[in-house]
Write a protein that holds these residues in place. Structure first.
Motif, mmCIF file in Angstrom:
data_model
loop_
_atom_site.group_PDB
_atom_site.id
_atom_site.type_symbol
_atom_site.label_atom_id
_atom_site.label_comp_id
_atom_site.label_asym_id
_atom_site.label_seq_id
_atom_site.Cartn_x
_atom_site.Cartn_y
_atom_site.Cartn_z
ATOM 1 N N LEU A 178 39.005 8.199 -3.078
ATOM 2 C CA LEU A 178 38.077 9.166 -3.655
ATOM 3 C C LEU A 178 38.378 10.546 -3.095
ATOM 4 C CD1 LEU A 178 35.515 9.939 -5.256
ATOM 5 C CD2 LEU A 178 34.176 9.325 -3.226
ATOM 6 N N VAL A 179 38.740 11.495 -3.976
ATOM 7 C CA VAL A 179 38.984 12.876 -3.563
ATOM 8 C C VAL A 179 37.652 13.604 -3.608
ATOM 9 C CG1 VAL A 179 40.251 14.987 -4.044
ATOM 10 C CG2 VAL A 179 41.337 12.764 -4.471
ATOM 11 N N LYS A 180 37.107 13.929 -2.430
ATOM 12 C CA LYS A 180 35.769 14.526 -2.349
ATOM 13 C C LYS A 180 35.778 16.029 -2.610
ATOM 14 C CE LYS A 180 32.466 12.770 -0.574
ATOM 15 N NZ LYS A 180 31.210 12.145 -1.078
ATOM 16 N N SER A 181 36.880 16.670 -2.194
ATOM 17 C CA SER A 181 36.940 18.127 -2.364
ATOM 18 C C SER A 181 38.375 18.600 -2.205
ATOM 19 C CB SER A 181 36.030 18.826 -1.353
ATOM 20 O OG SER A 181 36.449 18.521 -0.024
ATOM 21 N N LEU A 182 38.574 19.892 -2.478
ATOM 22 C CA LEU A 182 39.888 20.516 -2.323
ATOM 23 C C LEU A 182 39.800 21.577 -1.238
ATOM 24 C CD1 LEU A 182 40.792 21.018 -6.103
ATOM 25 C CD2 LEU A 182 41.423 19.107 -4.629
ATOM 26 N N TYR A 183 40.945 21.859 -0.618
ATOM 27 C CA TYR A 183 40.976 22.928 0.382
ATOM 28 C C TYR A 183 42.169 23.830 0.106
ATOM 29 C CZ TYR A 183 44.773 20.568 2.945
ATOM 30 O OH TYR A 183 45.964 19.993 3.303
ATOM 31 N N ILE A 208 52.055 13.922 3.035
ATOM 32 C CA ILE A 208 51.175 14.251 1.919
ATOM 33 C C ILE A 208 50.025 15.098 2.463
ATOM 34 C CG2 ILE A 208 49.582 13.282 0.212
ATOM 35 C CD1 ILE A 208 51.418 10.845 0.054
ATOM 36 N N PHE A 209 49.758 16.230 1.810
ATOM 37 C CA PHE A 209 48.807 17.197 2.359
ATOM 38 C C PHE A 209 47.371 16.837 1.963
ATOM 39 C CE2 PHE A 209 52.856 19.507 1.982
ATOM 40 C CZ PHE A 209 53.034 19.816 3.325
ATOM 41 N N VAL A 210 46.832 15.888 2.706
ATOM 42 C CA VAL A 210 45.429 15.506 2.530
ATOM 43 C C VAL A 210 44.794 15.373 3.905
ATOM 44 C CG1 VAL A 210 45.831 14.299 0.345
ATOM 45 C CG2 VAL A 210 45.962 13.029 2.505
ATOM 46 N N ARG A 211 43.463 15.473 3.939
ATOM 47 C CA ARG A 211 42.710 15.270 5.167
ATOM 48 C C ARG A 211 41.779 14.072 4.956
ATOM 49 N NH1 ARG A 211 40.970 21.635 5.839
ATOM 50 N NH2 ARG A 211 43.050 22.454 6.369
ATOM 51 N N LEU A 212 41.994 13.028 5.725
ATOM 52 C CA LEU A 212 41.168 11.838 5.604
ATOM 53 C C LEU A 212 39.812 12.089 6.249
ATOM 54 C CD1 LEU A 212 43.794 9.072 6.476
ATOM 55 C CD2 LEU A 212 43.286 10.093 4.267
ATOM 56 N N THR A 213 38.744 11.843 5.501
ATOM 57 C CA THR A 213 37.397 12.050 6.038
ATOM 58 C C THR A 213 36.674 10.728 6.310
ATOM 59 O OG1 THR A 213 36.510 12.226 3.780
ATOM 60 C CG2 THR A 213 37.167 14.273 4.889
ATOM 61 N N ARG A 214 37.116 9.650 5.642
ATOM 62 C CA ARG A 214 36.461 8.356 5.854
ATOM 63 C C ARG A 214 37.384 7.232 5.408
ATOM 64 N NH1 ARG A 214 30.490 6.623 3.465
ATOM 65 N NH2 ARG A 214 30.450 4.508 4.335
ATOM 66 N N GLU A 256 40.332 -13.652 0.525
ATOM 67 C CA GLU A 256 41.663 -13.485 -0.075
ATOM 68 C C GLU A 256 42.443 -12.312 0.502
ATOM 69 O OE1 GLU A 256 38.841 -13.340 -1.765
ATOM 70 O OE2 GLU A 256 38.705 -15.342 -2.658
ATOM 71 N N GLY A 257 41.769 -11.428 1.270
ATOM 72 C CA GLY A 257 42.453 -10.264 1.809
ATOM 73 C C GLY A 257 41.462 -9.138 2.085
ATOM 74 N N ILE A 258 41.948 -7.892 2.082
ATOM 75 C CA ILE A 258 41.087 -6.753 2.400
ATOM 76 C C ILE A 258 41.092 -5.737 1.261
ATOM 77 C CG2 ILE A 258 41.395 -6.984 4.895
ATOM 78 C CD1 ILE A 258 43.374 -4.642 4.759
ATOM 79 N N ILE A 259 39.991 -4.977 1.177
ATOM 80 C CA ILE A 259 39.882 -3.847 0.257
ATOM 81 C C ILE A 259 39.736 -2.595 1.102
ATOM 82 C CG2 ILE A 259 38.488 -2.732 -1.521
ATOM 83 C CD1 ILE A 259 37.661 -5.512 -2.470
ATOM 84 N N ILE A 260 40.586 -1.617 0.854
ATOM 85 C CA ILE A 260 40.575 -0.362 1.612
ATOM 86 C C ILE A 260 39.971 0.733 0.735
ATOM 87 C CG2 ILE A 260 41.997 1.389 2.749
ATOM 88 C CD1 ILE A 260 44.086 -0.841 3.228
ATOM 89 N N THR A 261 38.987 1.452 1.277
ATOM 90 C CA THR A 261 38.395 2.592 0.568
ATOM 91 C C THR A 261 38.584 3.837 1.418
ATOM 92 O OG1 THR A 261 36.745 1.173 -0.489
ATOM 93 C CG2 THR A 261 36.311 3.545 -0.463
ATOM 94 N N ILE A 262 39.161 4.874 0.808
ATOM 95 C CA ILE A 262 39.485 6.103 1.532
ATOM 96 C C ILE A 262 38.825 7.285 0.839
ATOM 97 C CG2 ILE A 262 41.343 7.659 2.259
ATOM 98 C CD1 ILE A 262 43.212 5.221 2.226
ATOM 99 N N GLU A 263 38.165 8.123 1.620
ATOM 100 C CA GLU A 263 37.666 9.405 1.125
ATOM 101 C C GLU A 263 38.486 10.504 1.786
ATOM 102 O OE1 GLU A 263 33.498 9.781 1.727
ATOM 103 O OE2 GLU A 263 32.993 8.017 0.526
ATOM 104 N N LEU A 264 38.830 11.545 0.989
ATOM 105 C CA LEU A 264 39.702 12.588 1.541
ATOM 106 C C LEU A 264 39.469 13.931 0.869
ATOM 107 C CD1 LEU A 264 42.072 13.058 -0.775
ATOM 108 C CD2 LEU A 264 42.915 10.907 0.138
ATOM 109 N N THR A 265 40.037 14.950 1.496
ATOM 110 C CA THR A 265 40.095 16.296 0.939
ATOM 111 C C THR A 265 41.554 16.599 0.653
ATOM 112 O OG1 THR A 265 38.174 17.003 2.214
ATOM 113 C CG2 THR A 265 39.612 18.727 1.355
#
Length: 276
Positions: free
Chosen positions: A269-274, A209-215, A223-232
């Motif tokens: 969260l999609v922060k920006s496009l490239y 998948i053509f994304v760049r992970l930034t955070r 009860e478990g974990i919550i994952i938060t991802i920011e990407l371009t």
């Protein structure tokens, strides 16, 4: 309401055979180690197998907490159960559980030695002693959300039905789950955030998948974990929402499969496009 008890020493294979006993006696709900189980669902309760100490496990199995007992009592009432199976290590234990849940005293007691051979009980005991594993008489799909962070392994078993009139009939296929309780570990078992982040990066890379992970942030809860991802994301991507949903599914499968940790949610969260 009719209450039936399945009694046997710890590690003798009671939970393993609970579904078979429930099937042969047309039982609606199984009470096992603090859980109320019906068919392929865990309806209510707190598992004794999830407690961090053996003392805590015993208290949970006996419904020492009033809130715990009330929750299971409400479920039994809501389901209008006509037959309930209680598992315990002694007659006294099953009578105490019945009393805590406001159920009639067990009218029938099935002893594990009557439905399992000495060899089968010895094998169950050896597995418990060597590997520290326990059986939950429910499918992994129902068990996993309640056992975050524990080692879980699904398995299917085949029983020959021999309880009814001592005459064998068609074999019964049942799905159960093996768990390794917290108090059986030598110390505590941790998976650090950098390891989880590497798994997430690996999942995205292999998915092409053509994304760049930034955070990547990991929140740990009981009860478990919550994952938060920011990407371009790549601008030419056909449908960003659909692609992100696919990425969430891949990450969920990989993290839960590799770690046995329950993933509560994956926020992207999609922060920006490239453009390339």
């Amino acid at each position: 309401m009719e209450v039936i008890a399945l009694v046997g020493p710890s590690g003798s294979g009671k939970s393993h055979r609970a579904l078979l006993v429930a099937h042969d006696h047309n039982i609606d709900i199984i009470i096992d180690d603090g859980l109320a189980i019906k068919g392929s669902q865990i309806l209510a309760g707190i598992s004794a197998k999830k407690q961090p100490t053996k003392v805590g496990a015993i208290k949970t199995a006996l419904f020492s907490s009033q809130e715990h007992a009330e929750e299971v009592k409400r479920i039994i009432s809501r389901e209008k159960a006509k037959k309930v199976l209680i598992l315990g290590t002694s007659n006294e234990m099953v009578y105490r559980i019945a009393k805590r849940l406001n159920l009639p005293a067990p009218g029938t007691i099935v002893y594990i030695r009557d439905i399992a051979t000495e060899k089968e009980m010895e094998q169950a005991y050896n597995r418990r002693r060597k590997h520290g594993t326990h059986v939950v008489p429910a499918p992994t799909l129902a068990v996993k959300p309640r056992f975050s962070g524990l080692m879980i392994q699904p398995f299917k078993v085949l029983f020959n039905n021999t309880l009814k009139d001592n005459n064998p009939s068609k074999p019964i296929h049942l799905e159960q789950t093996v768990v390794r309780p917290t108090f059986n570990y030598l110390g505590r078992f941790y998976i650090k955030d950098p390891v989880l982040k590497d798994i997430i990066k690996y999942s995205v890379k292999k998915s092409r998948i053509f994304v760049r992970l930034t955070r990547i942030d990991i929140e740990t809860h009981a009860e478990g974990i919550i994952i938060t991802i920011e990407l371009t994301a790549k601008y030419e991507m056909y449908s960003i929402p659909l692609v992100i949903k696919k990425m969430q599914e891949i990450i969920l499968d990989d993290v839960e499969y590799m770690t046995a940790i329950n993933v509560l949610s994956i926020n992207v969260l999609v922060k920006s496009l490239y453009i390339e």
